[in-house]
Write a protein that holds these residues in place. Structure first.
Motif, PDB file in Angstrom:
ATOM      1  N   SER A  94       4.778  -0.047 -18.719  1.00  0.00           N
ATOM      2  CA  SER A  94       5.450   0.187 -17.440  1.00  0.00           C
ATOM      3  C   SER A  94       6.948   0.217 -17.680  1.00  0.00           C
ATOM      4  O   SER A  94       7.511  -0.715 -18.257  1.00  0.00           O
ATOM      5  CB  SER A  94       5.109  -0.928 -16.443  1.00  0.00           C
ATOM      6  N   VAL A 107       7.508  -3.040  -9.677  1.00  0.00           N
ATOM      7  CA  VAL A 107       6.052  -2.925  -9.717  1.00  0.00           C
ATOM      8  C   VAL A 107       5.475  -4.317  -9.963  1.00  0.00           C
ATOM      9  O   VAL A 107       5.849  -4.991 -10.931  1.00  0.00           O
ATOM     10  CB  VAL A 107       5.568  -1.950 -10.806  1.00  0.00           C
ATOM     11  N   HIS A 152       2.523  -6.474 -11.131  1.00  0.00           N
ATOM     12  CA  HIS A 152       1.360  -6.361 -12.017  1.00  0.00           C
ATOM     13  C   HIS A 152       0.473  -7.595 -11.869  1.00  0.00           C
ATOM     14  O   HIS A 152       0.953  -8.729 -11.929  1.00  0.00           O
ATOM     15  CB  HIS A 152       1.838  -6.230 -13.472  1.00  0.00           C
ATOM     16  N   ASP A 206      -3.487  -8.940 -13.438  1.00  0.00           N
ATOM     17  CA  ASP A 206      -4.583  -8.555 -14.320  1.00  0.00           C
ATOM     18  C   ASP A 206      -5.646  -9.642 -14.392  1.00  0.00           C
ATOM     19  O   ASP A 206      -5.500 -10.731 -13.820  1.00  0.00           O
ATOM     20  CB  ASP A 206      -4.063  -8.169 -15.713  1.00  0.00           C
ATOM     21  N   THR A 213       6.300  -9.363 -11.687  1.00  0.00           N
ATOM     22  CA  THR A 213       7.053  -8.246 -11.137  1.00  0.00           C
ATOM     23  C   THR A 213       7.905  -7.645 -12.245  1.00  0.00           C
ATOM     24  O   THR A 213       8.697  -8.345 -12.878  1.00  0.00           O
ATOM     25  CB  THR A 213       7.953  -8.702  -9.976  1.00  0.00           C
ATOM     26  N   HIS A 239      -6.614  -4.423 -14.221  1.00  0.00           N
ATOM     27  CA  HIS A 239      -5.336  -4.766 -13.600  1.00  0.00           C
ATOM     28  C   HIS A 239      -5.101  -3.924 -12.364  1.00  0.00           C
ATOM     29  O   HIS A 239      -5.816  -2.941 -12.110  1.00  0.00           O
ATOM     30  CB  HIS A 239      -4.177  -4.632 -14.598  1.00  0.00           C
ATOM     31  N   SER A 240      -4.114  -4.323 -11.580  1.00  0.00           N
ATOM     32  CA  SER A 240      -3.652  -3.556 -10.427  1.00  0.00           C
ATOM     33  C   SER A 240      -2.143  -3.447 -10.518  1.00  0.00           C
ATOM     34  O   SER A 240      -1.481  -4.261 -11.180  1.00  0.00           O
ATOM     35  CB  SER A 240      -4.053  -4.228  -9.117  1.00  0.00           C
ATOM     36  N   GLU A 241      -1.589  -2.429  -9.835  1.00  0.00           N
ATOM     37  CA  GLU A 241      -0.145  -2.235  -9.795  1.00  0.00           C
ATOM     38  C   GLU A 241       0.244  -1.837  -8.380  1.00  0.00           C
ATOM     39  O   GLU A 241      -0.391  -0.969  -7.782  1.00  0.00           O
ATOM     40  CB  GLU A 241       0.288  -1.151 -10.776  1.00  0.00           C
ATOM     41  N   GLU A 242       1.294  -2.478  -7.866  1.00  0.00           N
ATOM     42  CA  GLU A 242       1.705  -2.179  -6.504  1.00  0.00           C
ATOM     43  C   GLU A 242       3.184  -2.475  -6.322  1.00  0.00           C
ATOM     44  O   GLU A 242       3.757  -3.330  -7.011  1.00  0.00           O
ATOM     45  CB  GLU A 242       0.885  -3.006  -5.506  1.00  0.00           C
ATOM     46  N   GLN A 272       4.909   5.717 -16.494  1.00  0.00           N
ATOM     47  CA  GLN A 272       3.786   4.901 -16.951  1.00  0.00           C
ATOM     48  C   GLN A 272       3.183   5.620 -18.146  1.00  0.00           C
ATOM     49  O   GLN A 272       2.973   6.838 -18.113  1.00  0.00           O
ATOM     50  CB  GLN A 272       2.747   4.748 -15.848  1.00  0.00           C
TER      51      GLN A 272
END
Length: 320
Positions: free
Chosen positions: A85, A92, A94, A96, A103, A120-123, A136
């Motif tokens: 990232s 972002v 993160h 997992d 962050t 994982h997720s990303e937001e 990315q």
């Protein structure tokens, strides 16, 4: 980072020596990512699948997300790769299945090594900056590491290489001009964010046995005589000892490189493997809720793996 295509085409990559110095200009393909983000996919593309071990590159923004949720990528799995990232603007968050919660901010490295399995997720955080801009990327793991344990790293202090005429390169991964990133790598690799001040006319030292590509991030610059606008990627091949760069206005590009990845790969959805059977098993394990673990804290359902294509996925070489 996820490939959200509901009908992903099999991507086969790896397994050839470098072509020598070339200049292949690749425009990005626009692809939706999550609820409100559109990315420009530079790798894999119609002519090339890998640059060194770099096997996936998305560029996004700069996007005004003042009144938008920004990046929202639900929990999804990975195997056989590292995710990188890299931000120029925004944040972002993160999460997992190891329990990491971090962050990632501009010019900080978020590096996740999937090994055998991770999710994982990303937001974008609920309270976030008005602009989102970054890249990315994925790095394919070699055979000796791809079945190993998962890990997540966050590095805020990265080495910088400077050059005469206004060049400043932050070393994200691997080594550039003797400066080495603290991020863990498993093949000879280079990843750098190169900022060029207006009026820059400089040369970057390169490794002759590496292949390279330049991803334009902001402004307009000239790399090895080729003009680059934001969101374009120039593949440079191998056999270079230096790279001439020039900018009449402030600009930035990412330099990606490494020794040509010799292993033959199958890349499908969010998995990098070596055979159809391996990919099919990973898909089944994710949809069954086994092996990849659970991402806690994301507000929403996780992604479901799409159906496999009707043909057998076969490992192929690094170019189409």
């Amino acid at each position: 980072m996820s490939n959200l295509d509901t009908a992903p085409v099999p991507t086969r990559c790896g397994g050839a020596h470098g072509p020598g110095p070339v200049r292949e200009l690749h425009p990005g393909k626009e692809v939706p990512l999550g609820e409100s983000t559109v990315v420009r996919r530079l790798l894999p593309n119609l002519g090339r699948r890998t640059v060194g071990a770099w096997c996936f590159v998305d560029h996004y923004g700069p996007d005004d997300i003042t009144d938008e949720p920004g990046m929202q990528v639900p929990p999804h799995p990975h195997m056989g790769l590292q995710t990188v990232s890299w931000l120029h603007a925004g944040e972002v968050l993160h999460r997992d299945s190891l329990g990491s919660l971090q962050t990632v901010r501009p010019r900080e490295l978020g590096l996740m090594t999937s090994g055998h399995a991770i999710a994982h997720s990303e937001e974008s955080p609920r309270t976030h900056s008005s602009v989102l801009h970054g890249a990315q990327l994925w790095v394919a793991l070699p055979g000796g590491r791809r079945h190993g344990p998962a890990a997540f790293e966050h590095h805020t202090d990265l080495p910088v290489v400077t050059g005469g005429g206004g060049l400043r390169a932050t070393v994200i991964l691997g080594t550039l001009d003797g400066a080495t990133s603290p991020g863990t790598v498993h093949t000879p690799l280079t990843g750098a964010d190169v900022a060029l001040a207006a009026g820059t006319d400089a040369r970057l030292p390169l490794e002759e046995d590496f292949e390279y590509a330049a991803l334009s991030m902001a402004g307009s610059c000239t790399v090895d005589g080729v003009p680059l606008g934001p969101g374009a990627m120039l593949y440079l091949g191998t056999g270079r000892r230096e790279l001439p760069v020039r900018a009449d206005t402030d600009a930035a590009f990412m330099l990606l490189g490494g020794t040509p990845f010799e292993e033959r790969l199958v890349m499908w959805w969010n998995f990098v493997g070596r055979s159809h059977e391996e990919i099919a098993q990973a898909r089944a394990d994710w949809n069954d809720g086994t092996r990849f673990g659970e991402v806690r804290g994301y507000d929403g359902p996780r992604l479901t793996a799409p159906a496999l294509p009707p043909t057998v996925l076969r490992p192929r070489g690094r170019t189409r």
